[in-house]
Write a protein that holds these residues in place. Structure first.
Motif, mmCIF file in Angstrom:
data_model
loop_
_atom_site.group_PDB
_atom_site.id
_atom_site.type_symbol
_atom_site.label_atom_id
_atom_site.label_comp_id
_atom_site.label_asym_id
_atom_site.label_seq_id
_atom_site.Cartn_x
_atom_site.Cartn_y
_atom_site.Cartn_z
ATOM 1 N N ASP A 51 0.828 -1.211 0.000
ATOM 2 C CA ASP A 51 0.000 0.000 0.000
ATOM 3 C C ASP A 51 0.861 1.259 0.000
ATOM 4 O O ASP A 51 1.881 1.311 0.692
ATOM 5 N N TYR A 53 0.562 3.996 1.552
ATOM 6 C CA TYR A 53 0.820 4.630 2.860
ATOM 7 C C TYR A 53 2.118 4.108 3.482
ATOM 8 O O TYR A 53 2.711 4.745 4.360
ATOM 9 N N GLY A 163 -6.359 1.618 -10.003
ATOM 10 C CA GLY A 163 -5.672 1.066 -8.840
ATOM 11 C C GLY A 163 -6.621 0.500 -7.800
ATOM 12 O O GLY A 163 -7.831 0.358 -8.025
ATOM 13 N N ALA A 184 -5.597 7.563 -15.732
ATOM 14 C CA ALA A 184 -4.620 6.540 -15.349
ATOM 15 C C ALA A 184 -3.373 6.690 -16.212
ATOM 16 O O ALA A 184 -3.374 7.439 -17.204
ATOM 17 N N GLY A 185 -2.317 5.935 -15.850
ATOM 18 C CA GLY A 185 -1.002 6.167 -16.422
ATOM 19 C C GLY A 185 -0.583 5.275 -17.574
ATOM 20 O O GLY A 185 0.594 5.296 -17.944
ATOM 21 N N LYS A 189 -4.407 0.642 -18.598
ATOM 22 C CA LYS A 189 -5.121 1.044 -17.381
ATOM 23 C C LYS A 189 -6.357 1.878 -17.740
ATOM 24 O O LYS A 189 -7.408 1.765 -17.098
ATOM 25 N N VAL A 229 -3.761 11.372 -6.198
ATOM 26 C CA VAL A 229 -2.394 11.653 -6.659
ATOM 27 C C VAL A 229 -1.821 13.004 -6.254
ATOM 28 O O VAL A 229 -0.610 13.179 -6.211
ATOM 29 N N CYS A 250 -7.852 11.902 -0.671
ATOM 30 C CA CYS A 250 -7.527 10.550 -0.216
ATOM 31 C C CYS A 250 -6.028 10.345 -0.127
ATOM 32 O O CYS A 250 -5.522 9.745 0.829
ATOM 33 N N MET A 252 -1.865 11.533 -2.093
ATOM 34 C CA MET A 252 -1.096 12.398 -3.008
ATOM 35 C C MET A 252 0.133 11.640 -3.479
ATOM 36 O O MET A 252 1.264 12.088 -3.304
ATOM 37 N N ILE A 253 -0.091 10.490 -4.079
ATOM 38 C CA ILE A 253 1.037 9.597 -4.359
ATOM 39 C C ILE A 253 2.093 10.224 -5.264
ATOM 40 O O ILE A 253 3.264 9.858 -5.183
ATOM 41 N N TYR A 256 4.874 11.368 -2.970
ATOM 42 C CA TYR A 256 5.436 10.556 -1.880
ATOM 43 C C TYR A 256 6.955 10.371 -2.003
ATOM 44 O O TYR A 256 7.630 10.229 -0.995
ATOM 45 N N PHE A 282 -8.991 12.702 4.792
ATOM 46 C CA PHE A 282 -9.465 11.624 5.686
ATOM 47 C C PHE A 282 -8.483 10.455 5.696
ATOM 48 O O PHE A 282 -7.705 10.275 4.756
ATOM 49 N N VAL A 284 -8.827 6.315 6.422
ATOM 50 C CA VAL A 284 -9.900 5.319 6.471
ATOM 51 C C VAL A 284 -10.015 4.626 7.827
ATOM 52 O O VAL A 284 -11.107 4.237 8.235
ATOM 53 N N LEU A 330 4.798 2.659 -6.103
ATOM 54 C CA LEU A 330 5.115 4.098 -6.076
ATOM 55 C C LEU A 330 5.603 4.602 -7.425
ATOM 56 O O LEU A 330 5.832 5.790 -7.615
ATOM 57 N N GLY A 332 3.968 3.273 -10.280
ATOM 58 C CA GLY A 332 2.882 2.945 -11.215
ATOM 59 C C GLY A 332 3.060 1.615 -11.908
ATOM 60 O O GLY A 332 2.423 1.346 -12.924
ATOM 61 N N ASN A 334 2.248 -1.309 -10.719
ATOM 62 C CA ASN A 334 1.129 -2.236 -10.428
ATOM 63 C C ASN A 334 -0.028 -1.960 -11.379
ATOM 64 O O ASN A 334 -0.199 -0.838 -11.872
HETATM 65 N N1 LIG Z 1 -6.744 8.269 3.022
HETATM 66 C C1 LIG Z 1 -6.711 6.964 3.207
HETATM 67 O O1 LIG Z 1 -7.154 6.428 4.232
HETATM 68 C C2 LIG Z 1 -6.128 6.113 2.126
HETATM 69 C C3 LIG Z 1 -6.290 4.713 2.129
HETATM 70 C C4 LIG Z 1 -5.784 3.972 1.046
HETATM 71 C C5 LIG Z 1 -5.096 4.623 0.026
HETATM 72 N N2 LIG Z 1 -4.938 5.969 0.090
HETATM 73 C C6 LIG Z 1 -4.271 6.704 -0.997
HETATM 74 O O2 LIG Z 1 -4.981 6.439 -2.185
HETATM 75 C C7 LIG Z 1 -4.086 6.557 -3.293
HETATM 76 C C8 LIG Z 1 -4.221 5.301 -4.153
HETATM 77 O O3 LIG Z 1 -3.833 4.175 -3.372
HETATM 78 P P1 LIG Z 1 -4.029 2.696 -3.948
HETATM 79 O O4 LIG Z 1 -3.794 1.761 -2.839
HETATM 80 O O5 LIG Z 1 -5.303 2.647 -4.691
HETATM 81 O O6 LIG Z 1 -2.811 2.584 -4.951
HETATM 82 P P2 LIG Z 1 -2.891 2.079 -6.471
HETATM 83 O O7 LIG Z 1 -3.718 3.060 -7.221
HETATM 84 O O8 LIG Z 1 -3.251 0.661 -6.509
HETATM 85 O O9 LIG Z 1 -1.392 2.213 -6.904
HETATM 86 C C9 LIG Z 1 -0.788 3.462 -6.944
HETATM 87 C C10 LIG Z 1 -0.997 4.097 -8.323
HETATM 88 O O10 LIG Z 1 -0.710 5.480 -8.218
HETATM 89 C C11 LIG Z 1 -0.248 5.943 -9.447
HETATM 90 N N3 LIG Z 1 1.013 6.653 -9.282
HETATM 91 C C12 LIG Z 1 2.170 6.177 -8.820
HETATM 92 N N4 LIG Z 1 3.104 7.133 -8.854
HETATM 93 C C13 LIG Z 1 2.513 8.229 -9.351
HETATM 94 C C14 LIG Z 1 2.962 9.535 -9.656
HETATM 95 N N5 LIG Z 1 4.213 9.917 -9.422
HETATM 96 N N6 LIG Z 1 2.068 10.409 -10.182
HETATM 97 C C15 LIG Z 1 0.801 10.037 -10.396
HETATM 98 N N7 LIG Z 1 0.323 8.801 -10.148
HETATM 99 C C16 LIG Z 1 1.175 7.916 -9.630
HETATM 100 C C17 LIG Z 1 0.003 4.730 -10.337
HETATM 101 O O11 LIG Z 1 -1.093 4.607 -11.234
HETATM 102 P P3 LIG Z 1 -0.986 5.227 -12.716
HETATM 103 O O12 LIG Z 1 -0.134 4.275 -13.499
HETATM 104 O O13 LIG Z 1 -2.385 5.293 -13.143
HETATM 105 O O14 LIG Z 1 -0.313 6.559 -12.557
HETATM 106 C C18 LIG Z 1 -0.003 3.590 -9.349
HETATM 107 O O15 LIG Z 1 -0.389 2.384 -9.952
HETATM 108 C C19 LIG Z 1 -2.712 6.766 -2.716
HETATM 109 O O16 LIG Z 1 -2.432 8.147 -2.733
HETATM 110 C C20 LIG Z 1 -2.850 6.295 -1.285
HETATM 111 O O17 LIG Z 1 -1.923 6.889 -0.415
HETATM 112 C C21 LIG Z 1 -5.437 6.714 1.117
#
Ligand SMILES: NC(=O)c1ccc[n+]([C@@H]2O[C@H](COP(=O)([O-])OP(=O)(O)OC[C@H]3O[C@@H](n4cnc5c(N)ncnc54)[C@H](OP(=O)(O)O)[C@@H]3O)[C@@H](O)[C@H]2O)c1
Length: 349
Positions: A51, A53, A163, A184-185, A189, A229, A250, A252-253, A256, A282, A284, A330, A332, A334
């Motif tokens: 994940d 986070y 994702g 998506a990237g 996707k 993101v 949610c 700001m990947i 990160y 927020f 979760v 991190l 992209g 996956n």
């Molecule tokens: N607030 C909460 O409680 C909570 C809980 C879970 C997750 N989150 C957040 O939700 C977001 C998505 O998490 P997920 O678990 O669903 O991950 P995910 O989408 O399965 O995987 C991360 C995706 O982010 C994109 N990414 C990676 N590096 C990037 C970059 N530099 N610029 C733009 N996009 C980038 C890539 O997709 P692309 O190839 O499409 O760019 C990558 O596949 C994350 O920011 C995570 O921290 C928050």
């Protein structure tokens, strides 16, 4: 003596991209029934969740909602496993369990109270507790339904749309009658986002002008933006919000792995005032002990039963490949919810 593999952190990485050298695979003696204290379980790990986070936990920072990993200690996170021995009256040998306290080890001991018993009945597989019924899916629910109250006839944009979180945002929003835009990237996707029901989807890496791409997809503007993101994409979305729009903040990947030198500083925050936008930051985990959690389980279980939901899992085999699997999220690499398969589930489960 049986050999146990574990992944430990070598050093904290406060900024920039972590590398494989920041992790170490170690072999240690396998814990046994005899090593259990009171109310403890010995768990064989089946699946571990990768994940975003966890990037924060690599940083060593002390001001976050979740503790950093410590150098020399095993990485840990969400997982699913089988109880192989127990001194707890709550969990017995053979039970399948999930929880956030899974050490990145083939087998480990831990307090039984850290785990919840799960089962693979009714068309649900054990891996689903990290996927469609797991934390990212619940995150999609909290942001889309509970906070932004997305409703029929509205327009929603979701980034990282294919994702772990994004693919659920698309399907929950479609089920509620919204017009859904995904970004998506890669072209694969983007196609997946469309296959899940997105009315429009685009590749943010090849589209050029992000503001123009969002305007083309939503000429009237966005009622809801589900932000996964941050960075440049959030800046473009802010300009396109309708008056009284809502943003689920949610994650700001895109930031990160940023360094102080290349971090993106938001330029369009004034639109929050001009368009009277509400941004919901927020986490979760705050919602598991509220009525929102059973509501989510009921909603998604019903969608699963009616075969009205798809959830793509990106499975990587082998604990030794864990660090690469996590770092890939991190970058992209996956495609769908990334999960490490550590060992096989029992046939009956
Ligand atoms: N607030 C909460 O409680 C909570 C809980 C879970 C997750 N989150 C957040 O939700 C977001 C998505 O998490 P997920 O678990 O669903 O991950 P995910 O989408 O399965 O995987 C991360 C995706 O982010 C994109 N990414 C990676 N590096 C990037 C970059 N530099 N610029 C733009 N996009 C980038 C890539 O997709 P692309 O190839 O499409 O760019 C990558 O596949 C994350 O920011 C995570 O921290 C928050």
């Amino acid at each position: 003596m049986a050999i146990n593999t574990r992944i430990t952190l070598v050093r904290n990485v406060s900024s920039g991209a972590p590398t494989l050298e920041d992790f170490k695979a170690e072999t240690v003696p396998t814990p046994t029934r005899d090593s259990l204290g009171n109310d403890e379980v010995l768990i064989r790990t089946l699946y571990l969740s990768c994940d975003p986070y966890m990037r924060g936990r690599l940083s060593g920072r002390t001001d976050s909602y979740v503790a950093s990993f410590k150098p020399g200690m095993p990485v840990d996170g969400l997982g699913v496993g089988i109880v192989e021995a127990s001194t707890s009256s709550e969990l017995k040998e053979g039970d399948a369990v999930t929880g956030a306290g899974f050490k990145w080890e083939t087998k480990f001991t831990a307090p039984a109270k850290n785990f919840t018993k799960v089962s693979s009945s009714g068309g649900v597989s054990l891996i689903d507790y990290l996927g469609v019924l797991g934390m990212p899916s619940f995150t999609a629910y909290v942001g889309t339904v509970t906070l932004c109250k997305a409703k029929a006839g509205e327009t929603i944009l979701v980034s990282a749309a294919s994702g772990a979180v994004g693919q659920m945002v698309i399907q929950l929003a479609k089920a509620r009658g919204l017009y859904v835009i995904g970004s998506a990237g890669s072209d694969e996707k983007v196609q997946h986002a469309k296959d899940l029901g997105a009315d429009v989807a685009f590749n943010y890496k090849t589209v050029g002008d992000l503001d123009a791409a969002i305007k083309k997809a939503a000429p009237e503007g966005l009622d809801v933006y589900f932000d996964n993101v941050g960075g440049e994409f959030l800046d473009a979305a802010l300009v396109n919000m309708k008056p009284y729009g809502r943003i689920a903040e949610c994650g700001m990947i895109s930031q990160y792995n940023a360094t102080p030198e290349n971090a993106h500083h938001i330029k369009n925050l004034m639109y929050v005032v001009m368009k009277k936008v509400t941004m919901y930051g927020f986490i979760v985990t705050d919602y598991y002990t509220t009525p929102v959690y059973p509501e989510f389980v009921q909603t998604v279980s019903a969608m699963l039963k009616d075969k009205k939901i798809q959830y793509k899992i990106d499975e990587v085999a082998g604990l030794e490949n864990g660090p690469q699997a996590l770092l890939g999220v991190l970058e992209g690499k996956n495609f769908g919810k990334r999960i490490i398969k550590v060992s096989d589930p029992p046939h009956r489960l």
